[in-house]
Write a protein that holds these residues in place. Sequence first.
Motif, short mmCIF file in Angstrom:
data_model
loop_
_atom_site.label_atom_id
_atom_site.label_comp_id
_atom_site.label_asym_id
_atom_site.label_seq_id
_atom_site.Cartn_x
_atom_site.Cartn_y
_atom_site.Cartn_z
N TRP A 7 25.92 -15.99 37.78
CA TRP A 7 26.51 -15.36 36.60
C TRP A 7 27.18 -14.05 36.98
O TRP A 7 26.71 -13.31 37.86
N GLY A 8 28.23 -13.76 36.28
CA GLY A 8 28.78 -12.43 36.37
C GLY A 8 27.98 -11.47 35.49
O GLY A 8 27.13 -11.88 34.70
N ILE A 9 28.27 -10.19 35.60
CA ILE A 9 27.49 -9.19 34.86
C ILE A 9 27.66 -9.37 33.35
O ILE A 9 26.71 -9.18 32.58
N GLY A 10 28.87 -9.80 32.91
CA GLY A 10 29.09 -10.01 31.49
C GLY A 10 28.31 -11.21 30.97
O GLY A 10 27.76 -11.17 29.86
N GLU A 11 28.26 -12.28 31.79
CA GLU A 11 27.50 -13.46 31.38
C GLU A 11 26.02 -13.15 31.28
O GLU A 11 25.34 -13.57 30.33
N LEU A 12 25.50 -12.42 32.28
CA LEU A 12 24.07 -12.07 32.25
C LEU A 12 23.75 -11.20 31.04
O LEU A 12 22.74 -11.42 30.35
N SER A 13 24.59 -10.23 30.76
CA SER A 13 24.32 -9.35 29.63
C SER A 13 24.36 -10.11 28.31
O SER A 13 23.57 -9.85 27.40
N GLU A 14 25.28 -11.10 28.22
CA GLU A 14 25.38 -11.89 27.00
C GLU A 14 24.13 -12.74 26.78
O GLU A 14 23.59 -12.80 25.67
N HIS A 15 23.64 -13.39 27.86
CA HIS A 15 22.44 -14.23 27.74
C HIS A 15 21.20 -13.38 27.45
O HIS A 15 20.30 -13.83 26.74
N THR A 22 23.81 -1.62 30.35
CA THR A 22 22.37 -1.71 30.62
C THR A 22 22.12 -2.47 31.91
O THR A 22 21.31 -2.05 32.76
N VAL A 23 22.79 -3.61 32.09
CA VAL A 23 22.62 -4.38 33.32
C VAL A 23 23.02 -3.55 34.54
O VAL A 23 22.33 -3.51 35.56
N ARG A 24 24.15 -2.86 34.41
CA ARG A 24 24.62 -2.03 35.53
C ARG A 24 23.62 -0.91 35.84
O ARG A 24 23.38 -0.57 37.01
N PHE A 25 23.04 -0.33 34.79
CA PHE A 25 22.07 0.76 34.97
C PHE A 25 20.88 0.29 35.82
O PHE A 25 20.49 0.95 36.79
N TYR A 26 20.30 -0.87 35.46
CA TYR A 26 19.14 -1.36 36.20
C TYR A 26 19.53 -1.84 37.60
O TYR A 26 18.75 -1.71 38.55
N SER A 27 20.73 -2.36 37.74
CA SER A 27 21.20 -2.79 39.06
C SER A 27 21.38 -1.59 39.99
O SER A 27 20.98 -1.61 41.16
N ASP A 28 21.99 -0.52 39.46
CA ASP A 28 22.24 0.66 40.28
C ASP A 28 20.94 1.30 40.75
O ASP A 28 20.92 1.97 41.80
N ARG A 29 19.87 1.10 40.02
CA ARG A 29 18.57 1.68 40.41
C ARG A 29 17.70 0.71 41.20
O ARG A 29 16.54 1.00 41.46
N GLY A 30 18.26 -0.39 41.57
CA GLY A 30 17.56 -1.33 42.44
C GLY A 30 16.52 -2.18 41.76
O GLY A 30 15.77 -2.90 42.43
N LEU A 31 16.44 -2.12 40.43
CA LEU A 31 15.45 -2.93 39.71
C LEU A 31 15.95 -4.35 39.48
O LEU A 31 15.15 -5.28 39.32
N LEU A 32 17.27 -4.53 39.47
CA LEU A 32 17.86 -5.84 39.20
C LEU A 32 18.93 -6.11 40.26
O LEU A 32 20.13 -5.98 40.02
N PRO A 33 18.52 -6.46 41.46
CA PRO A 33 19.51 -6.65 42.53
C PRO A 33 20.39 -7.87 42.29
O PRO A 33 19.93 -8.90 41.80
N GLU A 34 21.67 -7.72 42.61
CA GLU A 34 22.57 -8.86 42.48
C GLU A 34 22.38 -9.80 43.66
O GLU A 34 21.94 -9.39 44.74
N THR A 35 22.72 -11.07 43.45
CA THR A 35 22.60 -12.06 44.52
C THR A 35 23.74 -11.91 45.52
O THR A 35 23.54 -12.04 46.74
N SER A 36 24.93 -11.65 45.01
CA SER A 36 26.10 -11.51 45.89
C SER A 36 27.21 -10.79 45.14
O SER A 36 27.01 -10.36 43.99
N ARG A 37 28.34 -10.65 45.80
CA ARG A 37 29.53 -10.08 45.18
C ARG A 37 30.67 -11.10 45.28
O ARG A 37 30.79 -11.84 46.26
#
Length: 315
Positions: A7-15, A22-37
Motif C-alpha cells: 500500500w501507499g501511504i494514502g491507501e494505508l491511511s484510508e484503511h 498521522t501515518v507519516r508521523f509514526y513512520s518518521d519516528r520508527g514506530l511504523l517502518p515502511e516495507t520499501s520505497r
Amino acid sequence: MSYDGLWGIGELSEHAGVTVKTVRFYSDRGLLPETSRSPGGHRRYGPDALDRLRLIRSLRALDLPLPEVRRILDAQDRGCAEGGVLEDAVAGRLRALGSELRALRWREAALRLVRDCPPGERAERLRLVGAVAAPPSTAAPARFWRAWLPPRMPARSVAAFLEVAVPRPPDDPTPAQVLAFARLHALTTRPCTGAARPQPEAHRLAGARGAAVLYAGLAEAYELAGDRLRRDGEPGPGEALDGFVAAYASAYGARDTPDFRRLLSGQLAADPRIDRYWELVAELTTPPGGRPEPTPGSAHDWLLAALTAQTATTA
C-alpha cells in the motif's frame, strides 16, 4: 493494494481511518517502518502495517507516551510476549493519572475555598494555598519533626514517629481540609525565632537511644488513650496512663513511683506546646460530618490530664 501487495501511504491511511500526516508521523519516528520505497521515492507498506498502526492508535488512545509504545512494539518485534511490557506501561500510566486526578481535586477544592470565603480573607487564603503544591507534599511537616526530634535518634524510630505524626492529605479534600493543610504547611515552614526549636525536657534527659524507647512506649499509650477518647472517657487511671508513665520511666532509667509521677507531671506541664499543629491535623483528617479522630497531641493532653489529676490526689 497494488500488484506487488503493498500500500501507499494514502491507501494505508484510508484503511486505518487516519490522516496521511498521522501515518507519516509514526513512520518518521520508527514506530511504523515502511516495507520499501517506490521508484519515485514514495513509502510502501505491507499488509501487517495496518494491524500495527491500529495497535499504535489503541496504545495512544490509552495516553501511553511514545517511549512506552516503542517498548511494546519492540517486544512484539522480538517475538516476546508484549503482555508484561504492556502491563507495566499501563500500571505506570495509572499511577501518573492517579496523581493528576489528586492534583485536580485539590485544585478544585482550593478554588472553591477562595471563591466562597469572605472578601476580607481572600488575600490570606490565596497566599496560603499558593504556597502548597498540588497534589500536596508532606515534606515540610516531615522536615519540621526531623528537626524537632533528638539528634542521632535511630532512623527506624524516626520513621515510625513520622508515620504517626505526619498526616496523609485526603485524596478528595473539602475546602476546609485544603485550608487546614495550607495552614499546617505554613506552620511547619515558618522560620524559627530562636537558636533552635523549643523541645521537651525528655529529649535532653533521655538522649537519642532513650528517646527511641520513649516514643515506642508513647505510641502504645497514645493508642490506648485514643480508645478512651473515642468513648468520651474522662481522663483517669488505667492501662493507658500506666503505659504513658512507663515509657518515660524506661527512657530515664527510673522506677515508676508516686514521686516520679509528680516530677513527671510538673515536667510535662512546663514543656513547650505544639497544640496548633495537632489541631490542624484533626481538621485535616476528620471526614466531612464526622467526629475528630484522636491525634497523638489530643492523646497526650488526655494522659497528662489524667496524670495531673492522679498526682494531685496523692500529693
